[in-house]
Design an enzyme around this catalytic site. Structure first.
Site, mmCIF file in Angstrom:
data_model
loop_
_atom_site.group_PDB
_atom_site.id
_atom_site.type_symbol
_atom_site.label_atom_id
_atom_site.label_comp_id
_atom_site.label_asym_id
_atom_site.label_seq_id
_atom_site.Cartn_x
_atom_site.Cartn_y
_atom_site.Cartn_z
ATOM 1 N N ASN A 183 -6.222 62.750 -8.130
ATOM 2 C CA ASN A 183 -5.465 63.305 -9.247
ATOM 3 C C ASN A 183 -4.853 62.104 -9.972
ATOM 4 O O ASN A 183 -3.840 61.560 -9.548
ATOM 5 C CB ASN A 183 -4.387 64.242 -8.678
ATOM 6 N N LYS B 4 -2.886 60.156 -7.161
ATOM 7 C CA LYS B 4 -2.623 60.857 -5.906
ATOM 8 C C LYS B 4 -3.970 61.137 -5.267
ATOM 9 O O LYS B 4 -4.929 61.460 -5.977
ATOM 10 C CB LYS B 4 -1.908 62.184 -6.184
ATOM 11 N N ARG C 115 -9.119 66.151 -10.272
ATOM 12 C CA ARG C 115 -8.383 67.107 -11.092
ATOM 13 C C ARG C 115 -8.509 66.649 -12.549
ATOM 14 O O ARG C 115 -8.194 65.507 -12.878
ATOM 15 C CB ARG C 115 -6.923 67.089 -10.678
ATOM 16 N N HIS D 19 -2.362 74.639 -15.030
ATOM 17 C CA HIS D 19 -2.022 74.859 -13.608
ATOM 18 C C HIS D 19 -3.018 75.791 -12.909
ATOM 19 O O HIS D 19 -2.695 76.449 -11.932
ATOM 20 C CB HIS D 19 -0.595 75.446 -13.455
ATOM 21 N N HIS E 294 4.521 79.166 -11.304
ATOM 22 C CA HIS E 294 4.350 77.791 -10.816
ATOM 23 C C HIS E 294 5.474 76.962 -11.445
ATOM 24 O O HIS E 294 5.398 76.565 -12.601
ATOM 25 C CB HIS E 294 2.972 77.240 -11.214
ATOM 26 N N LEU E 295 6.552 76.759 -10.675
ATOM 27 C CA LEU E 295 7.725 76.062 -11.201
ATOM 28 C C LEU E 295 7.835 74.692 -10.540
ATOM 29 O O LEU E 295 8.369 74.565 -9.435
ATOM 30 C CB LEU E 295 8.999 76.889 -10.933
ATOM 31 N N ASN F 51 7.617 70.190 -11.740
ATOM 32 C CA ASN F 51 8.036 69.323 -12.835
ATOM 33 C C ASN F 51 7.404 69.820 -14.139
ATOM 34 O O ASN F 51 8.045 69.878 -15.179
ATOM 35 C CB ASN F 51 7.605 67.896 -12.519
ATOM 36 N N ARG G 118 9.738 68.416 -20.528
ATOM 37 C CA ARG G 118 9.035 69.043 -21.665
ATOM 38 C C ARG G 118 9.806 70.261 -22.155
ATOM 39 O O ARG G 118 10.429 70.964 -21.361
ATOM 40 C CB ARG G 118 7.618 69.448 -21.245
ATOM 41 N N MET H 299 15.636 69.232 -10.619
ATOM 42 C CA MET H 299 16.484 70.405 -10.379
ATOM 43 C C MET H 299 17.514 70.147 -9.274
ATOM 44 O O MET H 299 18.637 70.651 -9.332
ATOM 45 C CB MET H 299 15.581 71.598 -10.024
ATOM 46 N N ARG H 300 17.151 69.337 -8.285
ATOM 47 C CA ARG H 300 18.091 69.058 -7.186
ATOM 48 C C ARG H 300 19.352 68.382 -7.707
ATOM 49 O O ARG H 300 20.467 68.707 -7.302
ATOM 50 C CB ARG H 300 17.442 68.173 -6.108
ATOM 51 N N ILE I 141 9.998 73.522 -7.511
ATOM 52 C CA ILE I 141 11.215 74.322 -7.693
ATOM 53 C C ILE I 141 11.003 75.730 -7.130
ATOM 54 O O ILE I 141 11.846 76.251 -6.394
ATOM 55 C CB ILE I 141 11.598 74.389 -9.201
ATOM 56 N N GLU J 5 -3.230 72.404 -4.469
ATOM 57 C CA GLU J 5 -4.305 72.192 -5.446
ATOM 58 C C GLU J 5 -5.406 71.305 -4.876
ATOM 59 O O GLU J 5 -6.587 71.488 -5.175
ATOM 60 C CB GLU J 5 -3.728 71.559 -6.724
HETATM 61 P P1 AMP Z 1 6.308 69.448 -8.368
HETATM 62 O O1 AMP Z 1 5.989 68.946 -9.745
HETATM 63 O O2 AMP Z 1 5.681 70.769 -8.061
HETATM 64 O O3 AMP Z 1 6.101 68.429 -7.291
HETATM 65 O O4 AMP Z 1 7.886 69.751 -8.370
HETATM 66 C C1 AMP Z 1 8.799 68.700 -8.504
HETATM 67 C C2 AMP Z 1 10.175 69.247 -8.754
HETATM 68 O O5 AMP Z 1 10.563 70.175 -7.726
HETATM 69 C C3 AMP Z 1 11.236 68.172 -8.674
HETATM 70 O O6 AMP Z 1 11.370 67.532 -9.896
HETATM 71 C C4 AMP Z 1 12.470 68.946 -8.329
HETATM 72 O O7 AMP Z 1 13.109 69.316 -9.520
HETATM 73 C C5 AMP Z 1 11.979 70.209 -7.667
HETATM 74 N N1 AMP Z 1 12.438 70.333 -6.276
HETATM 75 C C6 AMP Z 1 11.876 69.814 -5.164
HETATM 76 N N2 AMP Z 1 12.600 70.152 -4.061
HETATM 77 C C7 AMP Z 1 13.643 70.915 -4.505
HETATM 78 C C8 AMP Z 1 14.734 71.578 -3.866
HETATM 79 N N3 AMP Z 1 14.920 71.520 -2.536
HETATM 80 N N4 AMP Z 1 15.603 72.250 -4.643
HETATM 81 C C9 AMP Z 1 15.433 72.318 -5.979
HETATM 82 N N5 AMP Z 1 14.422 71.726 -6.634
HETATM 83 C C10 AMP Z 1 13.527 71.035 -5.918
#
Ligand code: AMP
Length: 404
Positions: free
Chosen positions: A16, A23, A99, A187, A214-215, A217, A247, A291-292, A336, A386
Site C-alpha cells: 500500500n 505499508k 492497493r 474504501h 469506515h471511520l 483518518n 480533509r 481523535m485521541r 476511530i 484490507e
Molecule cells: P486509520 O486511518 O483507520 O488507521 O485510523 C487512524 C485514526 O484512528 C487515528 O488518527 C486516530 O484518530 C484514531 N484512533 C486510533 N485509536 C483510537 C482510540 N483508541 N480512540 C480514538 N481514536 C482512535
C-alpha cells in the site's frame, strides 16, 4: 537488526504505497496466514523501517544496511526485498498485490497489471492526484524489483461500481459525467472485508439493509443491500462526505468560489487547505487530526470538532437509511470506528429514534455486538483488514493465470 525466522513456502506480498510511505504485509500460502506487517515511513526524508512479526507480536525498527535511507519508492522497495531475502530466505514471493485508490469507471474488479492496465491507470491520475501516482510508483518499483512475477492491482473504487446512475451522478451538465466526473466512492477494500465478515458471522442479517461506517483518518460510510453497495458518502474525490483527520468532508462549492474570488487562492492552495488543513485538524484550530488527542483535550475547539464529527456521522446514517428505506445493521470499523468508545456511544445513543438500543457495557468492553437484545438495529464493531482482501485477490488471480 535482522530477525532470523524459520518460515518457508510460497507467499503473497501486499503493498500500500502512499505519498511518503509503503505499508506491506506477507501472507503464507495456501491458507493466507499473515506472517508479518510493516511499513517504511518518511521515504525521501529520514526514512524509518518497522516490522511486526505475527509469531511474537513484537514491533522492531530496522537499520538501513549501508546507513543511507532510501530516497524514493524504488529504493525503499528494493531495501524491503533485500531484507525479506536475508531474514526469511525460504519464503518465495509469487505475486504482489497492490492497493490502488482509483480504478475509474472501467475497473470493477482486481486485475493483473499489464502495460495496457498501467496506461489506463496513468490516465486516472488526474482523478486522484494525491494517491494514484504513489500507488503506480509502488507497482513500477515492484515490477523492477521482482521481475516477471504477477503484480495485481486491487481498487478502492471497485466495490461501488454497482451504484445506479442516480447514485453516481452530480446535477451538473451531463458531459462532465461522460468525462468521468461522477461519484466513485472509496474504501472499497475495507467494505469488501466487512461484507465478507458479515456473511460468515451474521449470515441471517448480512443480506439486509446495512450501513458500514469506515471511520479512520480517511472516513466514509456505505449502504449495502443484499451485500451490494448501493450508495456511499464519498464521491468524485476522497474529500466528500464525512469530515476526516485533515480533509473537509461535504462542503458548499460556493465556499471554494469564495476562496478563489475573494481570497485569490490558487487551485493548489485550495487543494492544500481542503486535503491537509481541514477536518478535525482545521476545526480544532490546528490542535490535531487525531481523535485521541481531541478526546483528551479540554479545549472548546476540540469539543466542537468532535461535536461536528458526530453530527455529520449521524446525518449520513440518516441519509443512507432513507435511501434504503430502513436499517437492519450498522458496523463501525477503521481506527476511530473500532477504537473510540466515545464516538460510537455518542452516535448510537443519539440515534435511538431509528431503533438503536446501545449496550453501553459491551461498547466499553470492546464487544463485537454493541447493541442490546431489544435493539431493532444490530450494531457491530469489527476490525477491518484490507491487506487480507488484497492478498486473497492476488492469490486467486495468480492461481488462474499460472495455476499455482
Ligand atoms: P486509520 O486511518 O483507520 O488507521 O485510523 C487512524 C485514526 O484512528 C487515528 O488518527 C486516530 O484518530 C484514531 N484512533 C486510533 N485509536 C483510537 C482510540 N483508541 N480512540 C480514538 N481514536 C482512535
Amino acid at each position: 537488526m535482522d530477525n532470523e525466522k524459520n518460515l518457508r513456502g510460497q507467499a503473497i506480498l501486499t503493498i500500500n504505497a502512499g505519498s511518503s510511505s509503503i505499508k506491506f504485509s506477507v501472507f503464507l500460502l495456501p491458507q493466507l496466514n499473515q506472517i508479518l506487517v510493516g511499513q517504511i515511513d518518511d521515504i525521501g526524508g529520514d526514512a524509518r523501517f518497522t516490522v511486526r512479526w505475527h509469531s511474537d507480536n513484537n514491533q522492531v525498527s530496522l537499520n538501513w544496511p549501508n546507513a543511507t535511507p532510501p530516497k524514493n519508492h524504488r529504493e525503499a522497495l528494493s531495501e524491503l526485498i533485500n531484507w525479506l531475502h536475508r531474514t526469511a530466505n525460504e519464503i518465495e514471493i509469487i505475486a504482489v498485490g497492490h492497493r490502488v485508490v482509483h480504478g475509474g469507471q472501467k475497473y470493477s474488479a482486481p486485475v493483473i497489471v499489464t502495460e495496457k492496465v498501467m496506461k489506463d491507470l496513468e490516465a486516472l491520475v488526474i482523478l486522484a492526484p494525491l494517491h494514484e501516482p504513489h500507488n503506480l510508483a509502488g507497482i513500477r518499483a515492484a515490477q523492477e524489483s521482482f521481475g516477471a512475477i504477477p503484480q495485481i492491482a486491487c481498487f478502492d473504487t471497485a466495490f461501488h461500481r454497482t451504484h445506479s446512475f442516480v447514485e453516481d451522478c452530480y446535477a451538473i451538465p451531463r458531459y462532465f459525467y461522460d468525462q468521468g466526473v461522477c461519484r466513485y466512492g472509496f474504501h472499497g477494500l475495507s467494505y469488501e472485508y466487512i461484507a465478507e465478515q458479515l456473511m460468515t458471522k451474521f449470515p441471517g442479517e448480512s443480506g439486509g439493509k446495512v450501513i458500514i461506517a469506515h471511520l479512520g483518518n480517511g472516513a466514509s460510510m456505505t449502504a449495502l443491500k443484499g451485500g451490494v453497495s448501493i450508495a456511499s458518502t464519498m464521491g468524485f474525490s476522497s474529500l466528500d462526505g464525512l469530515p476526516m483527520g485533515t480533509r473537509c468532508g461535504e462542503i458548499d462549492p460556493g465556499v471554494l468560489l469564495y476562496m478563489m474570488q475573494r481570497e485569490g487562492l490558487s487551485a493548489n492552495e485550495i487543494s492544500e487547505i481542503l486535503y491537509k488543513e481541514s477536518g478535525l485538524k482545521g476545526l480544532s484550530g490546528g490542535l490535531s487530526n487525531d481523535m485521541r488527542t481531541l478526546e483528551a483535550s479540554a479545549l472548546p475547539e476540540a469539543k466542537e470538532a468532535i461535536d461536528y464529527y458526530v453530527r455529520e456521522v449521524k446525518r449520513e446514517i440518516g441519509a443512507l437509511t432513507a435511501l434504503m428505506a430502513g436499517l437492519d445493521v450498522i458496523v463501525f470499523t477503521g481506527g476511530i470506528g473500532s477504537n473510540s468508545v466515545m464516538i460510537r456511544e455518542r452516535v448510537l445513543s443519539e440515534m435511538s429514534w431509528i431503533g438503536i438500543d446501545l449496550d453501553r457495557e459491551s461498547n466499553r468492553n470492546g464487544g463485537t455486538i454493541i447493541s442490546s437484545k431489544a435493539s431493532r438495529v444490530l450494531c457491530l464493531r469489527i476490525n477491518t483488514d484490507e491487506e487480507r482482501v488484497i492478498a486473497r485477490h492476488a492469490f486467486e488471480l495468480t492461481k488462474k493465470m499460472c495455476g499455482v
